[in-house]
Motif scaffolding. Structure first.
Motif, short mmCIF file in Angstrom:
data_model
loop_
_atom_site.label_atom_id
_atom_site.label_comp_id
_atom_site.label_asym_id
_atom_site.label_seq_id
_atom_site.Cartn_x
_atom_site.Cartn_y
_atom_site.Cartn_z
N HIS A 1 -56.37 2.74 9.80
CA HIS A 1 -54.60 1.85 10.02
C HIS A 1 -54.59 0.73 9.31
CE1 HIS A 1 -50.62 0.88 11.42
NE2 HIS A 1 -51.60 -0.28 11.75
N THR A 2 -55.81 -0.06 10.10
CA THR A 2 -56.35 -1.50 9.89
C THR A 2 -56.96 -2.08 8.01
OG1 THR A 2 -57.30 -1.28 11.51
CG2 THR A 2 -58.17 -3.06 10.17
N VAL A 3 -57.28 -0.73 7.51
CA VAL A 3 -57.36 -0.82 5.79
C VAL A 3 -55.87 -0.42 5.39
CG1 VAL A 3 -58.48 0.37 4.23
CG2 VAL A 3 -59.73 0.43 6.20
N GLN A 4 -55.23 0.27 5.45
CA GLN A 4 -53.95 0.48 5.05
C GLN A 4 -53.10 -0.66 5.16
OE1 GLN A 4 -52.30 4.00 7.35
NE2 GLN A 4 -52.81 5.51 5.72
N ILE A 5 -53.07 -0.90 6.48
CA ILE A 5 -52.24 -2.14 6.52
C ILE A 5 -52.90 -3.23 5.47
CG2 ILE A 5 -51.79 -3.87 8.00
CD1 ILE A 5 -50.14 -1.36 7.72
N ASP B 1 -50.01 -2.38 -0.44
CA ASP B 1 -48.95 -3.33 -1.58
C ASP B 1 -49.41 -4.24 -2.58
OD1 ASP B 1 -46.85 -2.15 -0.32
OD2 ASP B 1 -45.74 -3.82 0.81
N ILE B 2 -50.86 -4.31 -2.80
CA ILE B 2 -51.08 -5.23 -2.93
C ILE B 2 -51.81 -4.26 -4.49
CG2 ILE B 2 -53.95 -5.99 -3.59
CD1 ILE B 2 -54.41 -6.14 -0.71
N GLN B 3 -51.72 -4.29 -5.65
CA GLN B 3 -51.93 -3.64 -7.21
C GLN B 3 -52.64 -4.48 -8.15
OE1 GLN B 3 -49.98 -0.81 -8.07
NE2 GLN B 3 -48.96 -1.45 -5.67
N ASP B 4 -53.07 -5.59 -7.58
CA ASP B 4 -53.92 -6.45 -8.14
C ASP B 4 -54.97 -6.33 -8.03
OD1 ASP B 4 -54.83 -9.00 -10.27
OD2 ASP B 4 -55.67 -9.15 -8.38
N GLU B 5 -56.27 -5.59 -8.81
CA GLU B 5 -57.35 -5.10 -8.63
C GLU B 5 -58.49 -6.49 -8.23
OE1 GLU B 5 -60.92 -3.91 -11.49
OE2 GLU B 5 -59.64 -2.91 -11.50
N ALA B 6 -58.03 -7.24 -8.27
CA ALA B 6 -59.16 -8.53 -7.89
C ALA B 6 -58.99 -8.73 -5.98
CB ALA B 6 -58.98 -9.27 -8.56
N GLU B 7 -57.67 -8.84 -6.07
CA GLU B 7 -56.67 -9.26 -4.64
C GLU B 7 -57.28 -8.14 -3.73
OE1 GLU B 7 -55.30 -10.67 -1.28
OE2 GLU B 7 -55.77 -11.73 -3.51
N ALA C 1 -60.74 3.62 -2.22
CA ALA C 1 -61.30 3.29 -3.78
C ALA C 1 -61.21 4.16 -4.18
CB ALA C 1 -62.79 2.91 -3.55
N LYS C 2 -60.91 5.88 -4.27
CA LYS C 2 -60.74 6.69 -4.95
C LYS C 2 -59.15 6.91 -5.03
CE LYS C 2 -59.44 11.00 -4.30
NZ LYS C 2 -59.68 12.27 -3.87
N ASP C 3 -58.05 6.84 -4.31
CA ASP C 3 -56.87 6.78 -4.47
C ASP C 3 -56.25 5.36 -5.73
OD1 ASP C 3 -57.04 8.62 -2.90
OD2 ASP C 3 -55.91 7.72 -1.47
N PHE C 4 -57.05 3.86 -5.71
CA PHE C 4 -56.86 3.00 -5.69
C PHE C 4 -57.18 3.37 -7.53
CE2 PHE C 4 -57.16 -1.03 -7.43
CZ PHE C 4 -55.52 -1.84 -7.04
N ALA C 5 -58.87 3.77 -7.81
CA ALA C 5 -58.72 3.51 -8.83
C ALA C 5 -58.27 5.38 -9.86
CB ALA C 5 -60.16 4.59 -9.38
N ARG C 6 -57.04 5.94 -9.24
CA ARG C 6 -56.97 7.01 -10.00
C ARG C 6 -55.71 7.11 -10.75
NH1 ARG C 6 -53.30 11.09 -9.94
NH2 ARG C 6 -54.24 13.16 -10.61
N ALA C 7 -54.46 5.22 -10.59
CA ALA C 7 -53.42 5.32 -11.39
C ALA C 7 -53.29 5.46 -12.44
CB ALA C 7 -52.42 4.51 -10.66
N PRO C 8 -54.23 4.43 -12.83
CA PRO C 8 -54.04 3.31 -13.99
C PRO C 8 -55.59 4.58 -15.06
CG PRO C 8 -56.25 1.93 -12.63
CD PRO C 8 -55.51 3.25 -11.45
N LEU C 9 -56.37 5.82 -15.23
CA LEU C 9 -57.08 6.60 -14.88
C LEU C 9 -55.89 6.72 -15.88
CD1 LEU C 9 -59.97 7.35 -13.87
CD2 LEU C 9 -60.15 5.92 -16.06
#
Length: 916
Positions: A47-51, A55-61, A106-114
């Motif tokens: 839950h802590t990581v999800q919160i 809603d962060i879409q920017d990779e650097a952020e 990280a796996k979920d965030f990396a998938r969408a652009p690919l």
């Protein structure tokens, strides 16, 4: 914040000082909600990581937010550890949970652009492919320390292509996916990193593809997997990948945990230990509490070597966590309780020291600090007054680990009571004749040995004295050696077996004893060395029917219905390995004859049942299901087919080399078509099931065949149909069958197929056998059939003159007793229906006594003669000897049988025995 606890935290860690300076407002906020004082559940971490990342879409952020969270949590963990508000197990579990959540995020965030660029990765099976992430090492075992890296392997289920405009294959997509995952976690920014990621444990290591398919991984492990990789894969755990990931991990288990007791783990550990010691010396890591003597790695090695040796048979030892498996070793009595307690105590202390070292500067190191300031921080955290006091305590713990480790893996030293190798060779030569000496000489100086790799030759040379010693201790050293030499030659390239025999003296002694008793067993092992896997792990108890059924079912469940060769291989090895287990129990545990026959019959019945269901399933997949004789649709649970066992299998009296006399009966509508895409009549369906069954059982492959099958006892013999309907069988038996066919039916029973149909057959058998018959006619027909058998199969007149008695076929032998039992059923069951109940000779004779048809003394005399002759026939089969024995040794037994034969069947047989 609690001032004293803060002081201890900052005193324990320079890294904590840096985090506090950079993120004090956030840390004070965390402390205010008690996050420093209470354990975090898996759900709370998730839950802590999800919160944090919501809603962060920017990779650097995204990267910045996760790194700041990591710093806050690290401060918390250091706080708890320094103030002893947590324990090693809780801390390592929380760290591992955090790693899991970060990898998944990280796996979920990396998938969408690919996917946006290449489309979704779709396998040839039509399923969208997921990235299977396998955690190895401490991460896999959920034992991460404060500054661990995470060892990962990336995989996917099936090859294919993406479905976007810029199409790439699935493997390339997963490689790009994995690279981005690593970057998101491992890349060092102004805010640090999340986890260092190490991919070197993947197949072929550095330089190989970053992601591998299920099939390629399976091929790699089966063909190229090395011993050290078995240790590594003990701790493997699926982090992401769902059902496909679980199936992939299940595939790796046989590579890690051999189903037999695997003593090769000792040698592999010795080699790994030597490699680590060389590295410790090269890098001056003597004070490394992980790799140095008595360190964490040695505790893990102790546990893992037992896991690899026994994990295939003791499933509780397959746990990934060191402490859990350590306690299982205690429960399994593989390590004594005192040793387990000392190792657990040392492990927990060493892990706490490891955390204290890594807390200093958030560095992945297990080396004790050399700087006075860092040493002072360390001992203050751990509660010691001085560095010497700490080192004394540490060395005490390490000494206990060293003792257990060295005791476990030390090389077998020559037994001072055992002669030197040259003396052994000399003694061996004294008991060998010239032919045997030549055999040994040809083995050592022949072409086969010259082609062996150097390591295999060395192992063979190490094994040879152990073999010679065991052979010299046997009752028949030359016999044992000559019989075992072909086996040694067949496995000398598979040196794993030699190592196992070296490490397990008891197994080698049992093998030698088996060789002296049974050349048949040696020949089986020589032709099929894979059976050694079973032999070396046998407990020499007769296999139980339920265990046989469960074992074969589990093996066949893993095979697709159209993989016929794999099915045949499983059936063959199942039969051979279990018959070998029975033989071992027979020879070494001296199991009773009747129980041996029961076990051999159980193996045959389980094999027949499995083959029948496979044959039915294969036929139904191609043609659909037929209707039964009552118009009901047949299914896999309603097959309307039964296999009838005659002769030895019907009489529950199988021996080691027995073939199976079988008859096939169906209860299908022969005119109605099946309901598949390629329909055939019920008649043809039944025929194809029978043909496929015979093919599965009898086709000769590299693994031999399951059983020889003889179907000539079917109605009309070889001229008749392979499969008969129940109605046609009934008509034939009641209207056309010869009396000898009813005689054969005495030893018949249904051994496989649908229960309802089996019951119908048993009722029909009883009705046929209990028909009223004239005793004189039965006697004449039985006598005529018996005489034919003696003429064709018994000893010749010349052999009889030479004092030869054929244990089975001559007068007074096994067949005479079988015929008397069959006569009893055919002649007397018309008025004593209980006589037709059983198909085995012993119980038929017992029932003949109960009904008063035979006297109790006569029945007992026949049973004792029968069991004695059958026991000898078993012994001869194991010894690969014919049934021809010395007549003088069997005179009294034969006289007992012949006198009863004269009284029951043939009055003219009087004095026949004396005239031979």
């Amino acid at each position: 914040m609690n001032t004293e606890q803060l002081r201890k935290t900052l005193g324990a860690s320079q890294y904590a000082e840096q985090v506090l300076a950079k993120h004090q407002p956030l840390l004070e906020q965390d402390y205010a909600v008690d996050r420093f004082l209470t354990p975090l559940s898996t759900q709370q971490i998730q839950h802590t990581v999800q919160i944090t990342l919501q809603d962060i879409q920017d990779e650097a952020e995204w990267m910045r937010s996760l790194r700041i969270l990591r710093a806050r949590l690290m401060f918390r963990w250091i706080w708890q550890d320094a103030n002893q508000l947590t324990d090693v197990v809780t801390l390592t579990r929380e760290l591992s949970d955090f790693a899991d959540v970060c990898v998944t995020a990280a796996k979920d965030f990396a998938r969408a652009p690919l996917v946006a660029k290449h489309g979704e990765p779709v396998g040839y099976n039509g399923k969208v492919q997921d990235l299977i992430v396998i955690a190895m090492g401490k991460h896999g075992a959920q034992e991460l320390n404060l500054s661990s890296d995470i060892d990962l392997i990336f995989a996917f289920d099936e090859q294919g292509e993406t479905n976007g405009r810029k199409c790439i294959d699935v493997q390339q997509f997963c490689i790009l996916w994995g690279q981005k995952l690593i970057y998101l976690l491992d890349h060092i920014t102004a805010d640090g990193f999340v986890f260092r990621v190490d991919m070197r444990l993947r197949p072929w290591g550095d330089g190989s593809a970053l992601a591998i398919s299920h099939v390629a991984l399976e091929k790699y492990l089966s063909q190229h997997g090395r011993e050290w990789e078995r240790y590594a894969w003990i701790k493997a755990r699926i982090v992401t990948g769902g059902k496909e990931g679980d199936e992939l991990l299940e595939m790796t288990r046989p590579f890690v945990f051999r189903k037999y007791v695997d003593y090769t783990a000792f040698e592999a550990m010795r080699e790994m230990k030597a490699m680590i010691e060389r590295e410790v010396q090269r890098r001056h890591l003597e004070d490394d509490i992980k790799l140095g003597a008595g360190g964490i790695r040695e505790v893990e090695f102790i546990v893992q070597v037992f896991q690899l040796i026994y994990g295939g048979s003791k499933l509780e030892l397959q746990d990934r966590q060191c402490l859990v498996s350590l306690n299982h070793l205690d429960e399994a009595e593989l390590l004594d309780s005192k040793a387990v307690a000392e190792l657990e105590d040392a492990y927990l202390f060493l892990r706490r020291v490891e955390h204290a070292i890594q807390a200093l500067n958030d560095q992945q190191t297990q080396s004790l600090p050399t700087e006075p300031e860092l040493r002072q921080r360390l001992i203050s955290t751990l509660g010691f007054a001085s560095w010497p006091d700490f080192m004394a305590f540490l060395d005490e713990k390490r000494a206990k680990v060293i003792y257990q480790f060295e005791h476990l893996i030390k090389e077998k030293e020559p037994d001072p009571l055992v002669e030197s190798f040259s003396q052994l060779e000399q003694r061996l030569n004294e008991v060998l004749d010239d032919q045997a000496k030549n055999l040994v000489h040809e083995f050592w100086y022949g072409h086969a040995l010259k082609k062996l790799p150097a390591k295999a030759v060395q192992r063979l040379k190490t094994f040879w004295p152990h073999l010679v010693e065991a052979v010299l201790q046997s009752d028949m050293p030359q016999v044992a050696l000559v019989r075992l030499m072909p086996l040694v030659e067949s496995v000398m390239r598979r040196t794993v077996y030699l190592v196992m025999l070296i490490e397990s003296k008891g197994a080698l002694q049992r093998l030698v004893k088996m060789a002296t008793v049974s050349p048949w067993i040696c020949e089986e092992l020589t032709h099929y060395p894979v059976l050694l896997d079973e032999f070396l792990s046998m407990d020499f108890e007769l296999p139980k029917r339920q265990d046989l059924e469960d074992s074969l079912r589990q093996q066949l469940l893993r095979i697709e219905v159209d993989q016929v060769e794999d099915q045949m291989r499983v059936l063959r090895l199942f039969k051979k390995s279990n018959v070998l287990a029975v033989a071992a129990s027979d020879v070494l545990a001296e199991s009773p004859l009747m129980k041996v026959s029961d076990a051999l019959t159980d193996i045959a019945e389980v094999s027949v049942n499995a083959a029948l269901h496979l044959a039915y399933q294969i036929t139904a997949k191609k043609h659909g299901f037929p209707l039964d004789a009552e118009g009901q649709r047949c299914t896999l649970d309603h097959i309307a087919f039964t296999v009838i066992g005659y002769g030895k299998v019907g009489g529950i009296e199988l021996g080691y080399g027995s073939d199976l006399d079988l008859v096939f009966i169906h209860y299908m509508d022969e005119q109605a078509d099946t309901d598949g895409l390629k329909p055939i009549s019920g008649f043809e369906f039944a025929m194809r099931v029978g043909q496929k069954f015979v093919s599965l059982m009898t086709t000769q492959t590299l693994d031999g065949r399951v059983y020889e099958v003889d179907t000539r006892l079917r109605p009309s013999g070889e001229a008749g149909l392979l499969v008969t309907s129940l109605k046609a069988f009934e008509h034939y038996q009641l209207k056309s069958a010869w009396l000898w066919e009813h005689q054969a039916l005495v030893r018949a029973r249904s051994i496989a197929g649908e229960r309802c149909l089996r019951d119908k057959f048993e009722q029909l058998r009883c009705r046929i056998l209990t028909q009223p018959r004239e005793q004189a006619h039965v006697r004449a027909e039985v006598l005529k059939m018996r005489q034919k058998m003696k003429d064709h199969l018994g000893s010749s007149n010349e052999q009889k003159k030479d004092g030869i008695f054929h244990l089975k076929q001559d007068a007074g032998g096994i067949v005479d007793i079988e015929f008397m039992a069959q006569y009893a059923v055919l002649a007397w069951s018309g008025t004593n229906k209980d006589l037709a109940h059983y198909s085995d000779n012993v119980r038929i004779l017992e029932d003949a006594a109960k009904t008063g048809c035979l006297s109790s003394n006569d029945a007992t005399a026949l049973i004792q003669a029968y069991l004695r002759e059958r026991a000898e026939s078993h012994r001869l089969a194991l010894a690969n000897q014919s049934m021809q024995v010395s007549a003088s040794d069997w005179h009294d037994t034969r006289m007992t049988v012949c006198k009863l034969w004269q009284r029951l069947i043939d009055p003219a047989a009087a004095f026949a025995l004396e005239s031979e």
